[in-house]
Design an enzyme around this catalytic site. Structure first.
Site, PDB file in Angstrom:
ATOM      1  N   GLY C  15      76.985  29.199  47.411  1.00 49.47           N
ATOM      2  CA  GLY C  15      77.168  27.794  47.766  1.00 49.47           C
ATOM      3  C   GLY C  15      76.444  27.394  49.024  1.00 49.47           C
ATOM      4  O   GLY C  15      76.887  26.518  49.751  1.00 49.47           O
ATOM      5  N   GLY C  19      72.135  26.933  46.339  1.00 51.26           N
ATOM      6  CA  GLY C  19      73.160  26.815  45.306  1.00 51.26           C
ATOM      7  C   GLY C  19      73.688  25.390  45.188  1.00 51.26           C
ATOM      8  O   GLY C  19      73.878  24.872  44.087  1.00 51.26           O
ATOM      9  N   ARG C 312      56.242  34.193  63.532  1.00 57.19           N
ATOM     10  CA  ARG C 312      57.309  35.073  63.996  1.00 57.19           C
ATOM     11  C   ARG C 312      56.929  36.547  64.031  1.00 57.19           C
ATOM     12  O   ARG C 312      57.274  37.253  64.972  1.00 57.19           O
ATOM     13  CB  ARG C 312      58.533  34.874  63.104  1.00 57.19           C
ATOM     14  N   HIS C 378      66.253  38.866  60.533  1.00 54.55           N
ATOM     15  CA  HIS C 378      66.574  37.467  60.335  1.00 54.55           C
ATOM     16  C   HIS C 378      66.515  36.996  58.886  1.00 54.55           C
ATOM     17  O   HIS C 378      67.372  36.248  58.433  1.00 54.55           O
ATOM     18  CB  HIS C 378      65.614  36.642  61.187  1.00 54.55           C
TER      19      HIS C 378
END
Lengths: 278, 269, 643
Positions: C15, C19, C312, C378
């Site tokens: 969720g 989702g 990154r 991450h």
């Protein structure tokens, strides 16, 4: 009850301000004349206590208001409505000042406790002094609006002769009751402004808070002045003043006479307001 | 899941008293644990350690305590519990603050305004059910491309943004003297909705499209459990971890509800 | 037991952003959704995303930016490992996604004129990142959560919160016909029918022990699909975020927006006569007292064009290396991320959320002090393998094609971080929120079409035995687990797994170290067979569900290590010190791990990357080699890497 939830809630808030709050302001203003009446130069104070005189005048003025009974019944109805709903609302919450010691939370709990105490006080106050339930008054004094100050002082002191132990209790009860009601009113004014949406921002709530504190402080002084003023009053001396106001010659045995007069006043309300200044 | 409760600095052992409850109808009981902590430890890392070493101070083996946690950086709202008597997020509850010295005691309890599931975990469905009751959404016409949303001043955005950071953690409800435990789901539509939900109603009423449901929300908030059930204790704003101006939301909704009802009284609809 | 309603239904597992977006789009297509989530959906990990969401916009467009540029940056940032058609489609749709979120009421920051404000983000020289304070993920997810609540109130979505996905239910043809899930309160194991299943279960940061991820990001759901036969791709590509706050229980993210808004990364240092940097003589000095000439702004010096907003993987390796060279703060594993020179008011308005996190968890005010940060695991670029139907010219995807983002298991989709698309070998900041929502909205339509055109019989007609059998398997597995009663502590096993994975397979890897890690994981797998579960209760047994997920984390960890072992090159986040160059000839390929049920380990193959429009080029971000003489951190400048 659920259908009119909003209406009832807002009427509860409103009745606390008008008429109850408004009456409280007037009532305490009037009663506190028992102290600041000393400075009342509009009354001829030659030879008697201006305080008692001023208070007596005020009481008489009120007693001469038209439709007084209607005003009284409205007020009692409003108090009953505000109290019954108030108790119902208050019991729906559960205070938690132990865990959350914020000033606003303390006031939340105090608002409820002062409500309960104030209600008990008002019932006692009206029942003994207005409805004549003198069996609840130590010493059995019955209040008369013709001898407003002296009978009130006697009711607070437990009789005409100095303080009795029960009298001290009554005076203390008055002191607490008045304190509770003034707090309840001032704090209620502050929360009402949030409830109605007048003070939205924190800044506005703070400002109104100062205003309510000032109103509360003023009323508190008036309330305490009244209680102290009456409790400190010698009923016999006050009686002399009242009698002279009614145009009767005060005697050394004024006390006994006053009592008999009291009886007669109860009997048929025959006393002429001959002593009136106007 | 880290089994370490500390970063290695200022090592000490604290005594953790934990309120345990095996299920919704079970009787609560207390268990104590000695937990090694250090700088950087928080209540969640303490609970993680206890789970990995579920032995009480009496040396008794017990079950790992059940608790909620999620992001561990105070944005998901999962780990609300009562720490030393006051409600807060466990993840941001630093041990250095609560137990600076060796042997200091820490007390952990579940929230009291929601039914306990097990141990420190409670069921906050009522909060979400009340969000639904409050139509806490913007009624968009679907996901097809219909251009940008309404323009907004930066001031309005800043006000809405703060309200939008509410993570439904329930701190404001736990601390509210007017919000009480209600286990009967049928009663959730009449029980007090509390600050979080009132504030969300304000949030959606502020949005141009969201305000099309304003009347529905205000009618709901006028009824039982609505904004007038607030007792102005203002604990909500004092315990909110996101520092949302909840009392301003309550007052703003108070104003909207007043106007709404007066309008309705005279217009009759 | 599975209900037998005649209506077609779709199950969405997870969720978070992907989702929720999928649920919104699928119900809009007229198909009801059963939404499963371990946590109440509003508490999903997407709330942790901070910085923003990328999309071409009118201002950037007038400065020469375009959707194509966004696409190119994403491919370049991902070191050319991403399949290009889906990325192209995503970049095209991005501006419309922002508009939609705007309509849903997301409080995007505004300019004085009332337009959506923009910020700079890693990997781009244009302002193309839309943001809502420093809690953009939270705001976007709440907007979708609200839409799903609305659909729920209308009866189109049924939420199963506090339910954990255990396995997909596959029929004899190998197609997905539902799932088995467990109620985390009653511990009931139950099968559910579905005409299609969308996995949107996010990443696997917890496999690395400490990470910036939420505690439920174990990767267990993905692992259960993988163990049921779904391919797992590019697992070795794990993004280590350069700026995280080290903590006892997790590494808290310090958003890239801190750098996007002007944050400068530096360490205390001293220049020698030759102009080369060396460690500062007083490494523990109060940073506010250190004069500017003693501050080594190593990213700005080494990457003059991009400076602090290099992607990154590059920032992470540079920070890591500076610390290895002994120049970290206090000589340790920490560098400064400095915003203290900026006005407090601006910081609070644009970055309030993350300033607050630092203040709360570290106890220092970043408006006064430079923040102390270090890289932390991450994001999983890799994940469940998915296919797609490209347009004939490879410019984008065939809209609504049923195969878009479907795994190798018919009817089983993977959306969001749990799939391996879009980000290649390194994800650009503020592209994650975009890819999650894009998957849900764009590919949700594919799910609808798949269900509508289903060549299979509807799930409601599938015989009950299939579901009963699947329930049985999971029930037996649980019984076996509870019966083990061994001496091994499952929490210790997970901690050891995390330590091993972090040491062997994050910033700097070698074949030798990876092999040792593979052996260690094998040992952990063996010890896992001898665990004891400390709780036998059949009510809200968190210890049991954690124990289950540790087994699945071991399986995923193995796949990640083996992929990294065989990929003998350096690309994006995957840096092999023993193979520091990118090798397109051998490895411009996706790593495919397939679970071998016999050995319980991954078998690895490679598959070509669909290049499409952008030909691979050198990925340097304009790096200038440091004058200090230390070895360059990355393969980013192959020609000068030996220096």
């Amino acid at each position: 009850m659920e259908r009119h939830h909003f209406l009832l809630r807002r009427l509860h808030s409103l009745t606390g301000i008008v008429p109850i709050g408004l009456f409280l302001v007037m009532h305490l203003t009037t009663n506190s004349t028992i102290l600041w009446g000393a400075f009342n130069t509009r009354i001829d104070g030659e030879g008697f206590d201006r305080r008692v005189g001023t208070f007596q005048k005020e009481v008489e003025f009120i007693n001469e208001l038209p439709l007084l009974l209607l005003i009284e019944i409205t007020l009692w109805g409003a108090i009953a409505f505000h109290s019954v709903l108030g108790v119902y609302y208050a019991t729906s919450g559960k205070g938690n000042t132990g865990a959350y010691r914020y000033q606003s939370n303390l006031r939340y709990s105090l608002q409820r406790w002062t409500g309960y105490l104030g209600f008990l006080f008002i019932v006692y106050h009206i029942a003994t002094l207005r409805w004549g339930w003198s069996f609840l008054v130590p010493g059995g004094t019955e209040w008369s609006h013709h001898f407003a100050a002296s009978t009130l002082a006697a009711a607070l002191r437990g009789g005409d002769e100095g303080f009795t132990a029960l009298g001290v209790a009554v005076s203390l009860f008055y002191f607490l009751g008045v304190t509770a009601l003034v707090f309840h009113f001032a704090n209620g004014l502050w929360t009402a402004a949030i409830t109605w949406g007048l003070t939205v921002t924190v800044t506005a709530q703070k400002r109104w808070g100062y205003a309510c504190t000032a109103i509360g402080a003023g009323l508190m002084v008036a309330g305490w002045a009244s209680v102290v003023g009456f409790a400190a009053l010698d009923p016999a001396e006050a009686r002399q003043v009242e009698m002279s106001l009614h145009g009767e010659v005060p005697t050394d045995g004024g006390e006994a006479e006053a009592r008999s007069m009291d009886v007669s006043s109860r009997g048929g309300d025959t006393i002429e307001h001959s002593g009136g200044q106007h | 899941m880290a089994a370490e409760a500390s970063t290695g600095m200022n090592e000490r052992v604290i005594r953790v008293r934990l309120k345990r409850q095996d299920g919704p109808d079970a009787r609560p009981r207390w268990e104590s644990f000695d937990v090694p902590v250090g700088t950087g430890s928080n209540v969640t890392s303490v609970l993680q350690w206890i789970c990995a070493h579920p032995v009480t101070v009496e040396g008794k083996n017990t079950t790992p305590p059940v608790y909620d946690s999620g992001c561990l950086e105070e944005v998901c709202g999962s780990c609300t519990m009562v720490v030393n008597g006051r409600v807060r997020q466990a993840c941001s509850a630093l041990i250095d603050h609560y137990c600076p010295k060796d042997g200091d005691e820490l007390t952990l309890e579940p929230m009291t305004k929601f039914p306990v599931v097990r141990d420190l975990s409670v069921d906050r469905s009522r909060l979400f059910s009340n969000l639904e009751r409050m139509r806490a959404w913007v009624p968009v016409d679907g996901t097809y491309d219909l251009g940008a949303g309404p323009e907004e001043t930066p001031e309005a955005q800043q006000t809405r943004y703060v309200l939008s950071t509410c993570m439904s953690c329930g701190c404001c409800l736990e601390a509210c003297p007017q919000y009480t435990l209600e286990t009967d789901e049928e009663a959730w539509d009449r029980a007090f909705v509390g600050a979080a939900v009132i504030s969300q109603a304000r949030y959606f009423n502020m949005h141009e499209t969201g305000s099309s449901l304003k009347k529905v929300r205000l009618t709901e908030l006028s009824g039982p459990g609505g904004v007038s059930d607030c007792g102005n204790a203002q604990n909500c704003v004092n315990v909110c971890p996101k520092e949302i101006p909840l009392t301003e939301s309550i007052a703003a909704i108070g104003r909207q509800v007043t106007a709404h009802n007066i309008r309705q009284f005279f217009s009759g609809d | 037991m599975a209900g037998a309603s005649q209506q077609q239904r779709v199950i969405v597992v997870g969720g978070g952003l992907a989702g929720l977006a999928a649920a919104v789009r699928i119900t809009e297509g007229g198909i009801p959704v059963d939404l499963f989530s371990i946590v109440p959906v509003k508490r999903s990990h997407s709330v942790c995303a901070q910085g923003g969401i990328n999309a071409c916009n009118d201002i950037a467009r007038q400065q020469g930016y375009s959707e194509h540029e966004h696409f190119d940056e994403t491919i370049y940032g991902g070191d050319f490992l991403a399949h290009q058609p889906p990325v192209y489609e995503m970049a095209q749709m991005a501006p419309r996604i922002i508009d939609l979120l705007d309509r849903m009421g997301v409080p995007f920051n505004r300019t004085a004129e009332g337009q959506r404000d923009l910020r700079l983000f890693g990997g781009s020289l244009y302002k193309r990142t839309h943001f809502s304070g420093a809690t953009t993920g939270q705001q976007l997810m709440y907007a979708l959560d609200e839409q799903v609540r609305r659909a729920e109130a209308a009866g189109k979505v049924h939420k199963y919160e506090h339910w954990e996905f255990l396995r997909p239910v596959l029929d004899e043809m190998g197609a997905c016909r539902g799932i088995v899930a467990q109620d985390l309160r009653t511990m009931q194991i139950r099968a559910f029918r579905a005409d299609a299943v969308v996995m949107a279960t996010g990443g696997c940061g917890l496999v690395f022990g400490q990470s910036t991820n939420s505690v439920m990001c174990t990767g267990a759901a993905a692992s259960r699909c993988y163990q049921a036969g779904v391919k797992y791709a590019n697992g070795e590509f794990i993004q280590v975020h350069p700026t995280a706050i080290p903590g006892a229980d997790k590494l808290r993210l310090m958003s890239e927006s801190a750098r996007g808004e002007g944050g400068r990364v530096w360490v205390p240092g001293k220049k020698d006569a030759s102009g080369a940097w060396g460690p500062h003589p007083q490494p523990g000095m109060d940073p506010r007292q250190i004069p500017d000439e003693d501050r080594y702004y190593f990213l700005e010096e080494r990457y003059p064009a991009y400076g602090n907003i290099v992607p990154r993987d590059i920032a992470t390796r540079e920070i890591f290396n500076v610390c290895l060279e002994g120049m970290g703060v206090g000589g340790g594993r920490m560098v400064y991320l400095d915003l203290s020179f900026k006005p407090r008011e601006e910081l609070e308005r644009k970055l309030g959320g993350i300033m607050e996190i630092y203040r709360k968890f570290v106890g220092e005010d970043p408006c006064e002090f430079p923040m102390k940060i270090f890289p932390g695991v991450h994001y999983s670029m890799g994940g469940l393998w998915t296919r797609y139907t490209p347009k004939s010219d490879l410019r984008g995807l065939e809209k609504g094609a049923p195969g878009n983002m479907m795994t190798n298991v018919e009817g089983l989709y993977a959306f969001g971080e749990v799939n391996y698309q879009y980000h290649g070998a390194n994800r650009l900041g503020a592209n994650a929120l975009l890819s999650c929502i894009f998957d849900g909205l764009f590919n949700g339509e594919s799910v609808v079409n798949y269900v509508r055109d289903n060549a299979h019989a509807p799930a409601s007609a599938v015989e009950q035995g299939l579901y009963a059998g699947a329930e049985q398997i999971e029930g037996d597995k649980e019984k076996d687990l509870l019966a083990r009663d061994g001496d091994q502590n499952v929490y210790e096993i997970s901690a050891e797994l995390g330590d091993e994975m972090t040491e062997a397979s994050t910033v700097i890897k070698t074949g030798e170290r990876l092999q040792r890690a593979i052996d260690k994981v094998a040992e952990l797998r063996d010890r896992y067979r001898r665990i004891g579960v400390a709780d036998a209760s059949m009510w809200t047994n968190q210890a049991l569900s954690f124990a289950k997920s540790v087994g699945d984390m071991i399986a995923i960890g193995d796949a990640i290590l083996r992929g990294g072992m065989l990929r003998e090159e350096s690309r994006g986040s995957h840096y092999r010190a023993d193979h520091p160059e990118r090798n397109d000839e051998r490895f411009l390929k996706s790593t495919i791990a397939e679970f071998d049920p016999q050995s319980k380990t991954a078998s690895i193959t490679f598959e070509d990357v669909e290049v499409g429009m952008v030909e691979p080029r050198k990925r340097t971000y304009g790096k200038i080699e440091p004058a200090s003489g230390q070895k360059a951190g990355a393969k980013t400048e192959p020609a000068g890497a030996s220096n």
